[in-house]
Design a protein around this motif. Sequence first.
Motif, PDB file in Angstrom:
ATOM      1  N   ALA A  38      -0.803   7.440   1.096  1.00 36.45           N
ATOM      2  CA  ALA A  38      -0.364   8.796   1.424  1.00 36.45           C
ATOM      3  C   ALA A  38      -0.205   9.678   0.185  1.00 36.45           C
ATOM      4  O   ALA A  38      -0.385  10.896   0.274  1.00 36.45           O
ATOM      5  CB  ALA A  38       0.950   8.749   2.205  1.00 36.45           C
ATOM      6  N   ILE A  39       0.117   9.071  -0.953  1.00 36.52           N
ATOM      7  CA  ILE A  39       0.262   9.878  -2.173  1.00 36.52           C
ATOM      8  C   ILE A  39      -1.026   9.904  -3.002  1.00 36.52           C
ATOM      9  O   ILE A  39      -1.024  10.341  -4.133  1.00 36.52           O
ATOM     10  CB  ILE A  39       1.478   9.436  -3.026  1.00 36.52           C
ATOM     11  N   GLY A  40      -2.121   9.401  -2.394  1.00 33.65           N
ATOM     12  CA  GLY A  40      -3.438   9.581  -2.998  1.00 33.65           C
ATOM     13  C   GLY A  40      -3.998   8.449  -3.822  1.00 33.65           C
ATOM     14  O   GLY A  40      -5.020   8.621  -4.483  1.00 33.65           O
ATOM     15  N   HIS A  41      -3.382   7.295  -3.792  1.00 30.21           N
ATOM     16  CA  HIS A  41      -3.928   6.173  -4.555  1.00 30.21           C
ATOM     17  C   HIS A  41      -4.977   5.430  -3.751  1.00 30.21           C
ATOM     18  O   HIS A  41      -4.796   5.185  -2.559  1.00 30.21           O
ATOM     19  CB  HIS A  41      -2.818   5.195  -4.959  1.00 30.21           C
ATOM     20  N   GLN A  42      -6.051   5.078  -4.426  1.00 30.12           N
ATOM     21  CA  GLN A  42      -7.108   4.302  -3.783  1.00 30.12           C
ATOM     22  C   GLN A  42      -6.647   2.851  -3.676  1.00 30.12           C
ATOM     23  O   GLN A  42      -6.131   2.292  -4.645  1.00 30.12           O
ATOM     24  CB  GLN A  42      -8.387   4.387  -4.597  1.00 30.12           C
ATOM     25  N   LEU A  43      -6.851   2.253  -2.527  1.00 30.23           N
ATOM     26  CA  LEU A  43      -6.432   0.868  -2.298  1.00 30.23           C
ATOM     27  C   LEU A  43      -7.631  -0.054  -2.460  1.00 30.23           C
ATOM     28  O   LEU A  43      -8.321  -0.382  -1.496  1.00 30.23           O
ATOM     29  CB  LEU A  43      -5.820   0.722  -0.904  1.00 30.23           C
ATOM     30  N   PRO A  60       3.335 -11.712  -5.363  1.00 31.77           N
ATOM     31  CA  PRO A  60       2.108 -10.915  -5.449  1.00 31.77           C
ATOM     32  C   PRO A  60       1.110 -11.294  -4.345  1.00 31.77           C
ATOM     33  O   PRO A  60       1.001 -12.462  -3.957  1.00 31.77           O
ATOM     34  CB  PRO A  60       1.554 -11.284  -6.828  1.00 31.77           C
ATOM     35  N   ARG A  61       0.401 -10.301  -3.852  1.00 31.23           N
ATOM     36  CA  ARG A  61      -0.686 -10.496  -2.895  1.00 31.23           C
ATOM     37  C   ARG A  61      -1.790  -9.509  -3.233  1.00 31.23           C
ATOM     38  O   ARG A  61      -1.535  -8.415  -3.742  1.00 31.23           O
ATOM     39  CB  ARG A  61      -0.238 -10.233  -1.449  1.00 31.23           C
ATOM     40  N   ARG A  62      -3.021  -9.860  -2.910  1.00 31.28           N
ATOM     41  CA  ARG A  62      -4.147  -8.927  -3.057  1.00 31.28           C
ATOM     42  C   ARG A  62      -4.106  -7.948  -1.887  1.00 31.28           C
ATOM     43  O   ARG A  62      -3.693  -8.290  -0.781  1.00 31.28           O
ATOM     44  CB  ARG A  62      -5.486  -9.659  -3.039  1.00 31.28           C
ATOM     45  N   VAL A  63      -4.550  -6.738  -2.139  1.00 36.65           N
ATOM     46  CA  VAL A  63      -4.596  -5.729  -1.077  1.00 36.65           C
ATOM     47  C   VAL A  63      -5.407  -6.258   0.099  1.00 36.65           C
ATOM     48  O   VAL A  63      -5.014  -6.105   1.254  1.00 36.65           O
ATOM     49  CB  VAL A  63      -5.165  -4.393  -1.610  1.00 36.65           C
ATOM     50  N   ARG A  64      -6.524  -6.923  -0.170  1.00 38.69           N
ATOM     51  CA  ARG A  64      -7.375  -7.425   0.924  1.00 38.69           C
ATOM     52  C   ARG A  64      -6.634  -8.449   1.794  1.00 38.69           C
ATOM     53  O   ARG A  64      -6.865  -8.515   2.988  1.00 38.69           O
ATOM     54  CB  ARG A  64      -8.688  -7.977   0.399  1.00 38.69           C
ATOM     55  N   GLU A  65      -5.722  -9.239   1.210  1.00 36.44           N
ATOM     56  CA  GLU A  65      -4.948 -10.197   2.001  1.00 36.44           C
ATOM     57  C   GLU A  65      -4.033  -9.483   2.990  1.00 36.44           C
ATOM     58  O   GLU A  65      -3.882  -9.921   4.129  1.00 36.44           O
ATOM     59  CB  GLU A  65      -4.080 -11.074   1.091  1.00 36.44           C
ATOM     60  N   VAL A  66      -3.439  -8.392   2.535  1.00 33.65           N
ATOM     61  CA  VAL A  66      -2.536  -7.627   3.399  1.00 33.65           C
ATOM     62  C   VAL A  66      -3.336  -6.984   4.526  1.00 33.65           C
ATOM     63  O   VAL A  66      -2.944  -7.049   5.700  1.00 33.65           O
ATOM     64  CB  VAL A  66      -1.759  -6.568   2.594  1.00 33.65           C
ATOM     65  N   ILE A  67      -4.476  -6.394   4.190  1.00 30.34           N
ATOM     66  CA  ILE A  67      -5.326  -5.757   5.199  1.00 30.34           C
ATOM     67  C   ILE A  67      -5.835  -6.799   6.193  1.00 30.34           C
ATOM     68  O   ILE A  67      -5.856  -6.555   7.405  1.00 30.34           O
ATOM     69  CB  ILE A  67      -6.493  -4.996   4.543  1.00 30.34           C
ATOM     70  N   ASP A  68      -6.232  -7.970   5.704  1.00 30.15           N
ATOM     71  CA  ASP A  68      -6.674  -9.047   6.603  1.00 30.15           C
ATOM     72  C   ASP A  68      -5.562  -9.454   7.562  1.00 30.15           C
ATOM     73  O   ASP A  68      -5.813  -9.691   8.746  1.00 30.15           O
ATOM     74  CB  ASP A  68      -7.145 -10.279   5.809  1.00 30.15           C
ATOM     75  N   TRP A  69      -4.330  -9.539   7.069  1.00 32.13           N
ATOM     76  CA  TRP A  69      -3.195  -9.878   7.934  1.00 32.13           C
ATOM     77  C   TRP A  69      -3.022  -8.819   9.019  1.00 32.13           C
ATOM     78  O   TRP A  69      -2.817  -9.143  10.186  1.00 32.13           O
ATOM     79  CB  TRP A  69      -1.923 -10.011   7.104  1.00 32.13           C
ATOM     80  N   LEU A  70      -3.129  -7.545   8.629  1.00 41.58           N
ATOM     81  CA  LEU A  70      -2.980  -6.467   9.601  1.00 41.58           C
ATOM     82  C   LEU A  70      -4.083  -6.500  10.654  1.00 41.58           C
ATOM     83  O   LEU A  70      -3.843  -6.241  11.828  1.00 41.58           O
ATOM     84  CB  LEU A  70      -3.003  -5.106   8.891  1.00 41.58           C
ATOM     85  N   ARG A  71      -5.296  -6.821  10.228  1.00 42.42           N
ATOM     86  CA  ARG A  71      -6.455  -6.821  11.127  1.00 42.42           C
ATOM     87  C   ARG A  71      -6.537  -8.044  12.024  1.00 42.42           C
ATOM     88  O   ARG A  71      -6.944  -7.936  13.175  1.00 42.42           O
ATOM     89  CB  ARG A  71      -7.732  -6.800  10.292  1.00 42.42           C
ATOM     90  N   ASN A  72      -6.191  -9.201  11.481  1.00 40.05           N
ATOM     91  CA  ASN A  72      -6.559 -10.450  12.138  1.00 40.05           C
ATOM     92  C   ASN A  72      -5.428 -11.234  12.783  1.00 40.05           C
ATOM     93  O   ASN A  72      -5.690 -12.103  13.601  1.00 40.05           O
ATOM     94  CB  ASN A  72      -7.296 -11.351  11.139  1.00 40.05           C
ATOM     95  N   HIS A  86      -2.755   2.581  11.238  1.00 36.45           N
ATOM     96  CA  HIS A  86      -4.194   2.532  11.493  1.00 36.45           C
ATOM     97  C   HIS A  86      -5.023   3.053  10.319  1.00 36.45           C
ATOM     98  O   HIS A  86      -6.138   2.577  10.096  1.00 36.45           O
ATOM     99  CB  HIS A  86      -4.533   3.297  12.780  1.00 36.45           C
ATOM    100  N   SER A  87      -4.495   3.988   9.571  1.00 36.86           N
ATOM    101  CA  SER A  87      -5.252   4.543   8.435  1.00 36.86           C
ATOM    102  C   SER A  87      -5.542   3.482   7.374  1.00 36.86           C
ATOM    103  O   SER A  87      -6.528   3.613   6.636  1.00 36.86           O
ATOM    104  CB  SER A  87      -4.495   5.725   7.809  1.00 36.86           C
ATOM    105  N   LEU A  88      -4.741   2.429   7.308  1.00 36.20           N
ATOM    106  CA  LEU A  88      -5.000   1.367   6.327  1.00 36.20           C
ATOM    107  C   LEU A  88      -6.224   0.540   6.707  1.00 36.20           C
ATOM    108  O   LEU A  88      -6.810  -0.110   5.855  1.00 36.20           O
ATOM    109  CB  LEU A  88      -3.796   0.432   6.217  1.00 36.20           C
TER     110      LEU A  88
END
Length: 90
Positions: A38-43, A60-72, A86-88
Amino acid sequence: MQQIVKLWTNDQSPVPSVEVEADHLYEAAALGLKHFQAIGHQLLPDATVNVESVKFGVQPRRVREVIDWLRNSEEGKAFVDSRRLHSLLD
């Protein structure tokens, strides 16, 4: 539980941290990512997101791990719907 989330880019430059209220690590990381987006940082998928709490220290976690958790995961999908993350997933 209060948790502090920091996003580290590939060049190891930290962005400002954000304090979130979440039940566990992945929820806190996702809320932090929403804030950073939301504050403009690329993930970037390989960037690291650190979640720190008094109880568990720095996790620590990788961004992709967090996104995978949200998706799967069922829990992640429900969290996306309940917190409008949803924007993530775009």
